[in-house]
Design a protein around this motif. Structure first.
Motif, short mmCIF file in Angstrom:
data_model
loop_
_atom_site.label_atom_id
_atom_site.label_comp_id
_atom_site.label_asym_id
_atom_site.label_seq_id
_atom_site.Cartn_x
_atom_site.Cartn_y
_atom_site.Cartn_z
N SER A 95 -1.56 0.55 -1.82
CA SER A 95 -2.17 1.46 -2.68
C SER A 95 -0.99 2.24 -3.59
CB SER A 95 -2.80 2.71 -2.05
OG SER A 95 -2.14 3.38 -1.39
N SER A 96 -1.54 2.81 -4.73
CA SER A 96 -0.78 3.24 -5.80
C SER A 96 -1.09 4.71 -5.77
CB SER A 96 -0.85 2.73 -7.00
OG SER A 96 -2.21 2.98 -7.43
N GLN A 97 -0.80 5.48 -6.93
CA GLN A 97 -1.36 6.87 -6.90
C GLN A 97 -2.94 7.08 -6.86
OE1 GLN A 97 0.79 9.33 -6.71
NE2 GLN A 97 2.23 7.64 -6.53
N ALA A 98 -3.48 6.08 -7.14
CA ALA A 98 -5.14 6.20 -6.98
C ALA A 98 -5.60 6.47 -5.58
CB ALA A 98 -5.77 5.08 -7.90
N TYR A 99 -4.84 6.21 -4.64
CA TYR A 99 -5.09 6.39 -3.16
C TYR A 99 -6.12 5.08 -2.77
CZ TYR A 99 -2.96 10.67 -4.46
OH TYR A 99 -1.99 11.39 -4.82
N GLU A 100 -6.63 4.26 -3.64
CA GLU A 100 -7.58 3.13 -3.04
C GLU A 100 -6.66 2.05 -2.35
OE1 GLU A 100 -10.03 1.81 -5.86
OE2 GLU A 100 -10.27 -0.47 -4.97
N GLN A 101 -7.24 1.69 -1.32
CA GLN A 101 -6.18 0.74 -0.34
C GLN A 101 -6.70 -0.63 -0.85
OE1 GLN A 101 -5.45 1.68 3.79
NE2 GLN A 101 -5.21 3.70 3.23
N TYR A 102 -5.88 -1.51 -1.30
CA TYR A 102 -6.41 -2.70 -1.55
C TYR A 102 -5.86 -3.66 -0.55
CZ TYR A 102 -7.08 -1.47 -6.28
OH TYR A 102 -7.48 -0.87 -7.40
N PHE A 103 -6.62 -4.32 0.19
CA PHE A 103 -6.32 -5.31 1.43
C PHE A 103 -6.09 -6.60 1.10
CE2 PHE A 103 -7.36 -2.71 5.14
CZ PHE A 103 -7.97 -1.46 4.58
N GLY A 104 -5.32 -7.45 1.97
CA GLY A 104 -5.07 -8.74 1.72
C GLY A 104 -6.06 -9.65 2.64
N PRO A 105 -5.72 -10.72 2.66
CA PRO A 105 -6.90 -11.76 3.38
C PRO A 105 -6.58 -11.70 4.94
CG PRO A 105 -5.15 -13.00 2.39
CD PRO A 105 -5.01 -11.59 1.78
N GLY A 106 -5.59 -11.17 5.29
CA GLY A 106 -5.27 -11.29 6.71
C GLY A 106 -4.49 -12.18 7.26
N THR A 107 -4.04 -12.24 8.57
CA THR A 107 -3.51 -13.21 9.13
C THR A 107 -4.23 -13.08 10.59
OG1 THR A 107 -1.17 -13.10 8.17
CG2 THR A 107 -1.38 -14.09 10.55
N ARG A 108 -4.65 -14.43 10.83
CA ARG A 108 -5.47 -14.40 12.09
C ARG A 108 -4.46 -14.92 13.21
NH1 ARG A 108 -10.35 -14.64 13.69
NH2 ARG A 108 -11.07 -14.62 11.52
N LEU A 109 -4.07 -14.20 14.16
CA LEU A 109 -3.01 -14.37 15.13
C LEU A 109 -3.81 -14.88 16.64
CD1 LEU A 109 -0.26 -14.49 16.49
CD2 LEU A 109 -0.59 -12.14 16.88
N THR A 110 -3.59 -15.91 16.95
CA THR A 110 -4.02 -16.48 18.51
C THR A 110 -2.85 -16.54 19.24
OG1 THR A 110 -6.04 -17.48 17.13
CG2 THR A 110 -5.63 -18.20 19.65
N VAL A 111 -3.19 -15.86 20.52
CA VAL A 111 -2.12 -16.06 21.49
C VAL A 111 -2.53 -16.75 22.58
CG1 VAL A 111 -0.34 -14.80 23.04
CG2 VAL A 111 -1.17 -13.74 20.77
N THR A 112 -2.12 -17.93 22.95
CA THR A 112 -2.52 -18.78 23.94
C THR A 112 -1.78 -18.65 25.29
OG1 THR A 112 -1.22 -20.80 23.34
CG2 THR A 112 -3.44 -20.52 22.13
#
Lengths: 112, 113
Positions: A95-112
Motif C-alpha cells: 500500500s501507499s499513502q492511500a492506505y488501500e492494500q493491494y493483494f497479490g495472487p498468492g503462493t499456494r504452499l503444500t507440505v507433504t
C-alpha cells in the motif's frame, strides 16, 4: 500498471524442508504485508513492513517463520522446517499513502 | 485487540434479488473498515472502505456499506445481484491507517439464475 506479484504460484515441499516465498510490491508502495489463508484459520496477518520502521511481527505463528524486505521493495517470507500445518495460501499486499492494500495472487504452499 | 464476525458463512440468493452480508466488529479504539471480494481462484480485491466522514460508503460493482458505530456493524448491501457477483466476501478492520488488517471468516455469496 503492474500489480503485486508473487512467486512461485505453487510450491510443494516435504515436511522438514525450508521454503522461500517472494513478493514484488507495486513500485513506490512503502508498506508491505504478508497474510496467509487456510481453510481452518481463514485470513491471518503475519508480518508488516512500513518504510524504514521496525517490522510488526506480531502475527508470525512461530520462530520458524521470518521475513525480510530488501531495499524497501522485494520481500521474502522464509519458513524453516516446514510442517503440514503450514500448508496454506500465502498472500502479499502493498500500500501507499492511500492506505488501500493491494493483494497479490498468492503462493499456494503444500507440505507433504 | 480487534475482532470481526461475519454472521453468515453462506448466502444463496437469486439473480436480481437484493442482498445484505453482515459484519460486526469489536474494538476498544476507533477502527477503519473494509470489504474485500475474492472471486474463484483469484486474489483479494477491495470493494469499499470506511476511513471517516459519511457513514454510507459506495464501492465498486454497485455495492455499498453503512458504518454503524453504536451497533459496531458494517453491513454490505447490493440492491440487485448478478451471477458474476458469486464470490467470497471478507470484512476487515484496522486500528490504524495503513496498519494490519484483521479479517472475518468470510461469507460465500452464491447467486443462482
Amino acid at each position: 500498471g503492474a500489480g503485486v506479484s508473487q512467486s512461485p504460484s505453487n510450491k510443494v515441499t516435504e515436511k522438514g524442508k525450508d521454503v522461500e516465498l517472494r513478493c514484488d510490491p507495486i513500485s513506490g508502495h512503502t508498506a508491505l504485508y504478508w497474510y496467509r489463508q487456510s481453510l481452518g484459520q481463514g485470513l491471518e496477518f503475519l508480518i508488516y513492513f512500513q518504510g524504514n520502521s521496525a517490522p510488526d511481527k506480531s502475527g508470525l505463528p512461530s520462530d520458524r517463520f521470518s521475513a525480510e524486505r530488501t531495499g524497501g521493495s522485494v520481500s521474502t517470507l522464509t519458513i524453516q522446517r516446514t510442517q503440514q500445518e503450514d500448508s496454506a495460501v500465502y498472500l502479499c499486499a502493498s500500500s501507499s499513502q492511500a492506505y488501500e492494500q493491494y493483494f497479490g495472487p498468492g503462493t499456494r504452499l503444500t507440505v507433504t | 485487540a480487534q475482532s470481526v464476525t461475519q454472521l453468515d458463512s453462506q448466502v444463496p440468493v437469486f439473480e436480481e434479488a437484493p442482498v445484505e452480508l453482515r459484519c460486526n466488529y469489536s474494538s476498544s479504539v476507533s477502527v477503519y473498515l473494509f470489504w474485500y471480494v475474492q472471486y474463484p481462484n483469484q486474489g483479494l480485491q477491495l470493494l469499499l472502505k470506511y476511513l471517516s466522514g459519511s457513514t454510507l460508503v459506495k464501492g465498486i460493482n454497485g455495492f455499498e456499506a453503512e458504518f454503524n458505530k453504536s451497533q459496531t456493524s458494517f453491513h454490505l448491501r447490493k440492491p440487485s445481484v448478478h451471477i458474476s457477483d458469486t464470490a467470497e466476501y471478507f470484512c476487515a478492520v484496522s486500528a490504524t491507517k495503513g496498519g494490519k488488517l484483521i479479517f472475518g471468516q468470510g461469507t460465500e455469496l452464491s447467486v443462482k439464475p
